[in-house]
Scaffold this active site. Structure first.
Site, short mmCIF file in Angstrom:
data_model
loop_
_atom_site.label_atom_id
_atom_site.label_comp_id
_atom_site.label_asym_id
_atom_site.label_seq_id
_atom_site.Cartn_x
_atom_site.Cartn_y
_atom_site.Cartn_z
N TYR A 142 -33.64 -21.48 103.75
CA TYR A 142 -33.18 -22.61 104.57
C TYR A 142 -34.38 -23.52 104.84
O TYR A 142 -35.22 -23.21 105.67
CB TYR A 142 -32.57 -22.05 105.85
CG TYR A 142 -32.02 -23.07 106.85
CD1 TYR A 142 -31.97 -24.43 106.57
CD2 TYR A 142 -31.53 -22.64 108.07
CE1 TYR A 142 -31.46 -25.33 107.49
CE2 TYR A 142 -31.00 -23.54 109.00
CZ TYR A 142 -30.98 -24.88 108.70
OH TYR A 142 -30.48 -25.77 109.62
N LYS A 172 -30.67 -24.01 101.06
CA LYS A 172 -30.05 -25.00 101.92
C LYS A 172 -31.15 -26.01 102.19
O LYS A 172 -32.13 -25.72 102.87
CB LYS A 172 -29.55 -24.38 103.21
CG LYS A 172 -29.06 -25.40 104.20
CD LYS A 172 -28.81 -24.75 105.53
CE LYS A 172 -28.42 -25.73 106.61
NZ LYS A 172 -28.80 -27.12 106.42
C1 LIG Z 1 -31.08 -31.26 111.96
C2 LIG Z 1 -29.69 -30.76 111.73
O1 LIG Z 1 -29.04 -30.21 112.61
N1 LIG Z 1 -29.19 -30.96 110.53
C3 LIG Z 1 -27.88 -30.55 110.17
C4 LIG Z 1 -27.96 -29.54 109.08
O2 LIG Z 1 -28.95 -29.27 108.46
C5 LIG Z 1 -27.03 -31.72 109.69
O3 LIG Z 1 -25.73 -31.27 109.40
C6 LIG Z 1 -26.96 -32.83 110.71
O4 LIG Z 1 -26.39 -32.31 111.90
C7 LIG Z 1 -26.12 -34.01 110.22
O5 LIG Z 1 -26.66 -34.47 109.04
C8 LIG Z 1 -26.02 -35.12 111.24
O6 LIG Z 1 -27.27 -35.74 111.42
C1 LIG Z 2 -26.79 -27.85 109.63
C2 LIG Z 2 -27.09 -26.49 109.32
O1 LIG Z 2 -26.99 -26.06 108.24
C3 LIG Z 2 -27.40 -25.64 110.41
O2 LIG Z 2 -26.90 -25.92 111.45
O3 LIG Z 2 -28.12 -24.66 110.25
#
Ligand SMILES: CC(=O)N[C@H](C=O)[C@@H](O)[C@H](O)[C@H](O)CO
Ligand SMILES: CC(=O)C(=O)O
Length: 308
Positions: A142, A172
């Protein structure tokens, strides 16, 4: 769940439902699974990650959540990926063993972010020690440098990774460096790794460069629309795909300006799904009423294409 099936398409990064007094609320997860499948057409979940406040939960809570998701998802979901990253290696290993024991379809680990690995070998060593505790479970790295501060490029990390971590299955990728992502995809063609993009507002660009799918918080409530974007891209009808990305982006651009994080995500999922996700845990604080009213009005105002 369908073991062996390559992870692709949309994966919802789930929030952790909480009661008003801040306890984890396992009782709504059955409904949450049904909602994702029937309303969003999303059949994969990523549990206890950023959106799930995984690093704000204790080990016991993380295990209970993992168990409930695997149990409720068994018949209805394709993949239940459990994030088992932690600052403490033995805790992360314990969570990996637990995920394996309950039959999770994959585990993921972010880089430790207080004492940080400073190079590829240190990071690989940490990941290897966790992955080897679950030797039959697909392992995903991740990558989220904006939150971990660990900026080791994934392209570099992946060189020879299968030899160190035989269960390595994909990444990811939650970063905007699409050059890094492109090089990962280009150099690992033979490996069958899954590359799942994690910056929802620019998923279409990642698809263009070859991402297999996406993990993100917005697929909890924009999953159905984003699925239509994936279909348009596959057709290919790029004009339509762009239209979807522009519109999901219009919502995100709006809420980001208001201040958008996990607390606000919980509020949005609550008003879209009708399932009470509750407040976040400190240091996060609940979304304001004003945010909720504005976000709801914005989402309701968007006129979506027909989708065919
Ligand atoms: C920093 C963070 O939480 N990133 C999420 C997943 O990686 C995203 O799904 C964001 O929530 C999304 O892109 C909205 O900004
Ligand atoms: C956005 C995502 O992958 C997480 O919430 O860990």
């Amino acid at each position: 769940m369908t073991p062996g099936k390559k992870l692709e398409g949309l994966v919802a990064a789930t929030v952790t439902p909480m009661t008003p007094d801040g306890q984890i609320n396992l009782s709504v997860i059955r409904k949450y699974v049904e909602y994702l499948v029937s309303e969003q057409n999303v059949k994969n979940v990523f549990v206890n990650g950023t959106t799930g406040e995984g690093l704000s939960l204790n080990i016991q809570e993380r295990k209970q959540l993992a168990e409930e998701w695997v149990c409720q998802g068994k018949e209805k979901l394709d993949h239940v990926i459990i994030h088992v990253g932690a600052l403490s290696l033995p805790e992360s290993q314990e969570l990996a063993r637990h995920a394996a024991a309950i039959g999770a379809s994959g585990i993921a680990v972010m880089a430790p972010f207080f004492f940080k690995p400073t190079n590829k070998d240190e990071l690989t060593a940490f990941l290897q020690k966790v992955a080897s505790e679950a030797p039959a479970v697909p392992f995903y790295y991740y990558h989220i440098p904006s939150l971990t501060g660990v900026k080791i490029r994934v392209e570099e990390l992946l060189g020879g990774i299968k030899e160190q971590i035989p269960t390595f299955q994909g990444v990811k990728f939650s970063d905007t460096d699409l050059l890094d992502l492109a090089q990962c995809i280009n150099k690992n063609e033979r490996e069958q790794f899954a590359f799942l993009y994690g910056v929802d507002e620019q998923l279409l660009s990642a698809l263009a460069i070859g991402a297999d799918g996406a993990v993100g918080s917005t697929y909890n409530y924009l999953g159905q629309k984003t699925n239509l974007m994936l279909q348009a891209f596959a057709k290919p009808d790029l004009a339509l795909a762009r239209k979807y990305q522009f519109l999901t982006g219009e919502f995100l651009n709006f809420v980001i300006k208001l201040g958008f994080g996990v607390a606000q995500t919980k509020a949005v999922i609550t008003f879209v799904s009708g399932i009470p996700m509750g407040p976040p845990r400190l240091p996060l604080v609940a979304a304001s009423e004003e945010f909720i009213v504005k976000a709801k009005a914005k989402l309701d105002s968007i006129v979506w294409p027909d989708g065919d």
